[in-house]
Write a protein that holds these residues in place. Structure first.
Motif, PDB file in Angstrom:
ATOM      1  N   THR A  89       0.841  -1.192   0.000  1.00  0.00           N
ATOM      2  CA  THR A  89       0.000   0.000   0.000  1.00  0.00           C
ATOM      3  C   THR A  89       0.879   1.245   0.000  1.00  0.00           C
ATOM      4  O   THR A  89       2.096   1.173   0.201  1.00  0.00           O
ATOM      5  CB  THR A  89      -0.922   0.023   1.231  1.00  0.00           C
ATOM      6  N   ALA A  90       0.236   2.393  -0.203  1.00  0.00           N
ATOM      7  CA  ALA A  90       0.978   3.656  -0.198  1.00  0.00           C
ATOM      8  C   ALA A  90       1.582   3.940   1.168  1.00  0.00           C
ATOM      9  O   ALA A  90       2.583   4.641   1.274  1.00  0.00           O
ATOM     10  CB  ALA A  90       0.059   4.801  -0.613  1.00  0.00           C
ATOM     11  N   GLY A  91       1.005   3.360   2.221  1.00  0.00           N
ATOM     12  CA  GLY A  91       1.543   3.545   3.568  1.00  0.00           C
ATOM     13  C   GLY A  91       2.662   2.583   3.905  1.00  0.00           C
ATOM     14  O   GLY A  91       3.232   2.634   4.984  1.00  0.00           O
ATOM     15  N   GLY A  92       2.970   1.645   2.985  1.00  0.00           N
ATOM     16  CA  GLY A  92       4.072   0.722   3.202  1.00  0.00           C
ATOM     17  C   GLY A  92       3.663  -0.609   3.796  1.00  0.00           C
ATOM     18  O   GLY A  92       4.515  -1.405   4.165  1.00  0.00           O
ATOM     19  N   ILE A  93       2.373  -0.876   3.898  1.00  0.00           N
ATOM     20  CA  ILE A  93       1.900  -2.146   4.451  1.00  0.00           C
ATOM     21  C   ILE A  93       1.898  -3.195   3.347  1.00  0.00           C
ATOM     22  O   ILE A  93       1.376  -2.970   2.260  1.00  0.00           O
ATOM     23  CB  ILE A  93       0.495  -1.988   5.052  1.00  0.00           C
ATOM     24  N   VAL A  94       2.490  -4.353   3.648  1.00  0.00           N
ATOM     25  CA  VAL A  94       2.547  -5.457   2.696  1.00  0.00           C
ATOM     26  C   VAL A  94       1.505  -6.482   3.088  1.00  0.00           C
ATOM     27  O   VAL A  94       1.385  -6.839   4.262  1.00  0.00           O
ATOM     28  CB  VAL A  94       3.951  -6.108   2.678  1.00  0.00           C
ATOM     29  N   GLY A  95       0.745  -6.942   2.127  1.00  0.00           N
ATOM     30  CA  GLY A  95      -0.284  -7.932   2.424  1.00  0.00           C
ATOM     31  C   GLY A  95      -0.703  -8.683   1.183  1.00  0.00           C
ATOM     32  O   GLY A  95      -0.215  -8.436   0.077  1.00  0.00           O
ATOM     33  N   GLU A  96      -1.623  -9.614   1.368  1.00  0.00           N
ATOM     34  CA  GLU A  96      -2.131 -10.442   0.277  1.00  0.00           C
ATOM     35  C   GLU A  96      -3.617 -10.155   0.109  1.00  0.00           C
ATOM     36  O   GLU A  96      -4.369 -10.107   1.087  1.00  0.00           O
ATOM     37  CB  GLU A  96      -1.917 -11.921   0.597  1.00  0.00           C
ATOM     38  N   ILE A  97      -4.036  -9.967  -1.128  1.00  0.00           N
ATOM     39  CA  ILE A  97      -5.436  -9.680  -1.401  1.00  0.00           C
ATOM     40  C   ILE A  97      -6.263 -10.932  -1.160  1.00  0.00           C
ATOM     41  O   ILE A  97      -5.958 -12.002  -1.688  1.00  0.00           O
ATOM     42  CB  ILE A  97      -5.623  -9.182  -2.846  1.00  0.00           C
ATOM     43  N   LYS A  98      -7.318 -10.775  -0.350  1.00  0.00           N
ATOM     44  CA  LYS A  98      -8.220 -11.890  -0.067  1.00  0.00           C
ATOM     45  C   LYS A  98      -9.531 -11.763  -0.824  1.00  0.00           C
ATOM     46  O   LYS A  98     -10.151 -12.767  -1.147  1.00  0.00           O
ATOM     47  CB  LYS A  98      -8.493 -11.997   1.441  1.00  0.00           C
ATOM     48  N   SER A  99      -9.983 -10.545  -1.091  1.00  0.00           N
ATOM     49  CA  SER A  99     -11.184 -10.372  -1.907  1.00  0.00           C
ATOM     50  C   SER A  99     -11.143  -9.014  -2.588  1.00  0.00           C
ATOM     51  O   SER A  99     -10.654  -8.026  -2.036  1.00  0.00           O
ATOM     52  CB  SER A  99     -12.451 -10.510  -1.062  1.00  0.00           C
ATOM     53  N   VAL A 100     -11.648  -9.009  -3.809  1.00  0.00           N
ATOM     54  CA  VAL A 100     -11.735  -7.790  -4.611  1.00  0.00           C
ATOM     55  C   VAL A 100     -13.210  -7.562  -4.901  1.00  0.00           C
ATOM     56  O   VAL A 100     -13.889  -8.446  -5.415  1.00  0.00           O
ATOM     57  CB  VAL A 100     -10.947  -7.915  -5.928  1.00  0.00           C
ATOM     58  N   LYS A 101     -13.708  -6.404  -4.552  1.00  0.00           N
ATOM     59  CA  LYS A 101     -15.104  -6.062  -4.803  1.00  0.00           C
ATOM     60  C   LYS A 101     -15.169  -5.240  -6.089  1.00  0.00           C
ATOM     61  O   LYS A 101     -14.690  -4.112  -6.130  1.00  0.00           O
ATOM     62  CB  LYS A 101     -15.677  -5.296  -3.621  1.00  0.00           C
ATOM     63  N   ASP A 102     -15.746  -5.838  -7.135  1.00  0.00           N
ATOM     64  CA  ASP A 102     -15.783  -5.156  -8.427  1.00  0.00           C
ATOM     65  C   ASP A 102     -16.717  -3.958  -8.421  1.00  0.00           C
ATOM     66  O   ASP A 102     -16.496  -2.988  -9.134  1.00  0.00           O
ATOM     67  CB  ASP A 102     -16.218  -6.131  -9.524  1.00  0.00           C
ATOM     68  N   THR A 103     -17.783  -4.020  -7.611  1.00  0.00           N
ATOM     69  CA  THR A 103     -18.756  -2.935  -7.621  1.00  0.00           C
ATOM     70  C   THR A 103     -18.299  -1.721  -6.829  1.00  0.00           C
ATOM     71  O   THR A 103     -18.779  -0.630  -7.042  1.00  0.00           O
ATOM     72  CB  THR A 103     -20.101  -3.430  -7.052  1.00  0.00           C
ATOM     73  N   SER A 104     -17.374  -1.917  -5.895  1.00  0.00           N
ATOM     74  CA  SER A 104     -16.901  -0.785  -5.095  1.00  0.00           C
ATOM     75  C   SER A 104     -15.405  -0.575  -5.327  1.00  0.00           C
ATOM     76  O   SER A 104     -14.772  -1.286  -6.095  1.00  0.00           O
ATOM     77  CB  SER A 104     -17.172  -1.022  -3.606  1.00  0.00           C
ATOM     78  N   ASP A 105     -14.880   0.383  -4.613  1.00  0.00           N
ATOM     79  CA  ASP A 105     -13.471   0.747  -4.765  1.00  0.00           C
ATOM     80  C   ASP A 105     -12.635   0.173  -3.619  1.00  0.00           C
ATOM     81  O   ASP A 105     -11.579   0.693  -3.318  1.00  0.00           O
ATOM     82  CB  ASP A 105     -13.363   2.279  -4.792  1.00  0.00           C
ATOM     83  N   GLU A 106     -13.119  -0.906  -2.998  1.00  0.00           N
ATOM     84  CA  GLU A 106     -12.455  -1.459  -1.827  1.00  0.00           C
ATOM     85  C   GLU A 106     -11.869  -2.835  -2.121  1.00  0.00           C
ATOM     86  O   GLU A 106     -12.405  -3.592  -2.914  1.00  0.00           O
ATOM     87  CB  GLU A 106     -13.445  -1.570  -0.669  1.00  0.00           C
ATOM     88  N   VAL A 107     -10.754  -3.125  -1.447  1.00  0.00           N
ATOM     89  CA  VAL A 107     -10.072  -4.412  -1.558  1.00  0.00           C
ATOM     90  C   VAL A 107      -9.777  -4.888  -0.144  1.00  0.00           C
ATOM     91  O   VAL A 107      -9.331  -4.102   0.697  1.00  0.00           O
ATOM     92  CB  VAL A 107      -8.762  -4.267  -2.363  1.00  0.00           C
ATOM     93  N   GLU A 108     -10.015  -6.164   0.118  1.00  0.00           N
ATOM     94  CA  GLU A 108      -9.709  -6.718   1.435  1.00  0.00           C
ATOM     95  C   GLU A 108      -8.328  -7.354   1.377  1.00  0.00           C
ATOM     96  O   GLU A 108      -8.061  -8.216   0.541  1.00  0.00           O
ATOM     97  CB  GLU A 108     -10.756  -7.759   1.831  1.00  0.00           C
ATOM     98  N   VAL A 109      -7.441  -6.909   2.279  1.00  0.00           N
ATOM     99  CA  VAL A 109      -6.047  -7.346   2.281  1.00  0.00           C
ATOM    100  C   VAL A 109      -5.727  -7.982   3.630  1.00  0.00           C
ATOM    101  O   VAL A 109      -6.048  -7.422   4.681  1.00  0.00           O
ATOM    102  CB  VAL A 109      -5.097  -6.147   2.026  1.00  0.00           C
TER     103      VAL A 109
END
Length: 110
Positions: A61-81
């Motif tokens: 992320t822009a804040g420097g947090i490293v993670g793995e995407i668990k779900s991508v919501k196509d209808t919204s602008d959010e990603v669960e990491v």
């Protein structure tokens, strides 16, 4: 003698205006090719990267947090990491800075 110097200078006025504007045009062209165009290209690549996010990608992320995407919501602008085992955060897609692609090992064959 009968022609004043002011009238004589006005005859070359069109060429002088072009010569005065030429450095400004040159500066604009240099700025376009050195600053504006590369920035637009980088933004286009970043938008394409954000559009191609999928489950299982490792991201920073822009804040420097490293993670793995668990779900991508196509209808919204959010990603669960997932940033740690059983710790999931929801981030805005635009705050993802880069995707970490796994690189093949460069082992020497013996």
């Amino acid at each position: 003698m009968l022609i004043s110097p002011a009238y004589a200078q006005d005859a070359a006025g069109a060429g002088a205006i072009v010569m005065q504007l030429l450095p400004l045009l040159l500066i604009f062209v240099v700025f376009y090719f050195l600053l504006i165009r590369p920035q637009q290209k980088k933004m286009k690549e970043h938008r394409a990267m954000l559009g191609s996010l999928k489950r299982g990608d490792r991201v920073i992320t822009a804040g420097g947090i490293v993670g793995e995407i668990k779900s991508v919501k196509d209808t919204s602008d959010e990603v669960e990491v997932e940033i740690a085992p059983n710790v999931r955060v929801t981030v805005v897609r635009g705050t993802i800075g880069s995707v970490i692609r796994p690189e093949a090992a460069n082992d020497a064959k013996s």
